[in-house]
Design an enzyme around this catalytic site. Structure first.
Site, PDB file in Angstrom:
ATOM      1  N   ASP A 295       0.819  -1.214   0.000  1.00 42.24           N
ATOM      2  CA  ASP A 295       0.000   0.000   0.000  1.00 42.24           C
ATOM      3  C   ASP A 295       0.854   1.267   0.000  1.00 42.24           C
ATOM      4  O   ASP A 295       2.021   1.252   0.389  1.00 42.24           O
ATOM      5  CB  ASP A 295      -0.861   0.045   1.266  1.00 42.24           C
ATOM      6  N   HIS A 439       3.711  -2.329   2.962  1.00 37.19           N
ATOM      7  CA  HIS A 439       3.770  -0.992   2.367  1.00 37.19           C
ATOM      8  C   HIS A 439       5.084  -0.825   1.623  1.00 37.19           C
ATOM      9  O   HIS A 439       6.141  -1.042   2.219  1.00 37.19           O
ATOM     10  CB  HIS A 439       3.648   0.074   3.462  1.00 37.19           C
TER      11      HIS A 439
HETATM   12 NI    NI Z   1      -2.469   3.129   3.428  1.00 40.35          NI
END
Ligand code: NI
Length: 508
Positions: A295, A439
């Site tokens: 992400d 991430h």
């Molecule tokens: Ni996020």
């Protein structure tokens, strides 16, 4: 002193628009007509060589969300440092206010940015810094200028010749505001740089002066902004100001928000739905599949991560932030080429549950637009920032053709952390059908990737994109998925419109 006719020609708007930047597309680059005169120019960040997006996150509480992005430009380190300090200063202020009033129900800090002008002489970066204020939301805006000819960073007031020019401008703005909007308290405006810290130009070269929420009136006024016509402002501009004005007119990339709104209306028929170029190569009914998801990028580590995934022939799903995607289109194209999948993680990573319906649509559709323009396919997946979703968000996602994707394993890397811990959590949580949250922002995550891939491969796992977990049961728009283990939606057992499984989850 201003001429009598000037004040009447000042365009004034007080609006609660979420941003003055609009998306760009090369096919509309010739469109130089501002969609409204108080829009500060928007420049496609993909034009700027050596631009990377930096993201600051902080804390990890379910009721406190921090996400701040700003651009870092390789050949302008002083500008990058100024932007970083500006964001950190505002974050510090937010933290002091938030800690002083711990009863606030919803605490969020968010910074997004746009390029206001770019040329070989000048760069302008506008930061929009928002924070929860009681039950509401308050935004401040700062536009920082960088003169490439002498490597100087300037506040917006540096666009003006001198203190006299600032006084002249202040008078123009005060008079204009007082005459047009009695609810604006223009008497507070002083000829000080702090009041004029967000100035840029629209694509006509008019100077756009904007104030922070609550700076010159009630919060309900929203963004108070004045456009001073180009012909009238030129006499007040400094050398940098003139360079900035020229750059803004020259680099206008302003198709108007109508373009992406219209696009979203037609999106379902305009382009094919996004899928991995290797969809169908793995049957997850037979193979042990997991879906790695990354992400918030593309970020500084995305390119290295793609290299690692390639070495292991592993595929992943990237939930990209629209503003970041617009800065790094080549990385999105590479993701698709290499069999990964690109999903929608909103335009600027706001907690969607705190936004009105129309702003939720804006957040999703702006990102949808830029991703589709880049990869030539329409994303079918969205992940709500911080995992904050509910029946209302899911219903909006459905109208945009988006499935809502959560996760079943959180590798706990959102704020960096130790590489080994990230790898251990990802590996320990994995089971067939798992959706693993990570991430592609910080080094520890990128460094953990080879170990995660090696250990899971040894356990016999194959790495696929999220939709492939569901094989012959296609994911449906508006449904929420956090694991492919059962081969169906986690929310399908819940009443429509009810809470989703995402509400309990920590922050992505
Ligand atoms: Ni996020």
């Amino acid at each position: 002193m201003p001429k009598a006719g000037l004040v009447g020609s000042i365009a004034l708007l007080a609006a609660t628009v979420t941003g003055c930047g609009v998306l760009t597309t090369s096919t509309h680059a010739q469109d130089r007509v501002p969609s409204e005169p108080t829009m500060i120019n928007y420049v496609d960040p993909a034009r700027v060589h050596g631009l990377n997006v930096r993201t600051i996150t902080e804390g990890d509480a379910a009721d406190r969300h921090v996400q701040a992005a700003y651009p870092a430009i390789d050949d302008a380190p002083r500008l990058t440092e100024k932007l970083r300090k500006t964001v950190l200063g505002r974050l510090d202020h937010f933290n002091r206010v938030a800690s002083a009033d711990s009863d606030l129900p919803h605490r969020e800090f968010n910074v997004d940015w746009q390029l206001a002008a770019v040329s070989d002489q000048v760069i302008g970066v506008r930061l929009r810094m928002g924070e929860s204020a009681g039950a509401g939301w308050s935004e401040s805006r700062t536009t920082v200028w960088y003169d490439r000819t002498d490597a100087r960073v300037l506040d917006s007031a540096g666009l003006l010749k001198n203190g006299t020019a600032l006084k002249d401008l202040a008078l123009l703005v005060k008079t204009g505001l007082a005459g047009r909007r009695p609810e604006v308290n223009s008497s507070v405006i002083k000829a000080e740089a702090g009041f004029f810290d967000s100035m840029g130009f629209n694509s006509h070269g008019d100077l756009v002066v904007e104030f922070d929420d609550q700076q010159v009136g009630a919060a309900s006024l929203g963004r108070v902004v004045v456009a001073v016509p180009a012909a009238e402002i030129e006499r007040l501009l400094s050398a940098t100001g003139m360079r900035a004005q020229r750059a803004a007119v020259k680099t206008a990339d302003e198709p108007g928000s109508a373009v992406w709104k219209d696009f979203v209306a037609k999106a379902d028929t305009a382009k094919p739905p996004a899928e991995s170029s290797q969809t169908g190569s793995v049957d997850c009914a037979k193979a042990k599949c997991v879906a790695l998801t990354y992400d918030d990028g593309p970020g500084p580590g995305t390119e290295r991560l793609l290299d690692v995934l390639g070495r292991y022939r592993a595929r992943a799903t990237f939930f990209t932030v629209g503003a970041n995607a617009s800065a790094k289109p080549e990385l999105l194209k590479r993701m698709m080429r290499e069999g990964h999948l690109v999903g929608n993680h909103t335009w600027s990573h706001r907690d969607l549950t705190a936004l009105t319906d129309s702003k939720v649509v804006d957040q999703l559709s702006r990102a949808q637009y830029v991703i589709t323009q880049t990869i030539g396919q329409v994303p079918g997946l969205m992940r709500p920032p911080y995992g904050e979703s509910d029946g209302r968000i899911a219903a909006i996602a459905r109208t945009l053709g988006l499935s809502v994707v959560g996760w079943s394993v959180d590798a706990g890397d959102r704020h960096g952390g130790k590489t080994k811990d990230i790898a251990d959590r990802a590996v320990a949580g994995a089971k067939p059908g798992a959706v693993i949250l990570m991430h592609d922002m910080d080094d520890p995550t990128i460094k953990a990737a080879p170990e995660i891939l090696r250990r899971l491969q040894e356990k016999g796992y194959t790495f696929v994109t999220v939709p492939e977990l569901y094989g012959s049961h296609p994911m449906r728009p508006g449904e929420t998925y956090d694991s492919g283990a059962s081969g169906r939606s986690s929310s399908s057992e819940k009443p429509p419109g009810g809470p989703t499984a995402l509400e309990r989850t920590p922050t992505p």
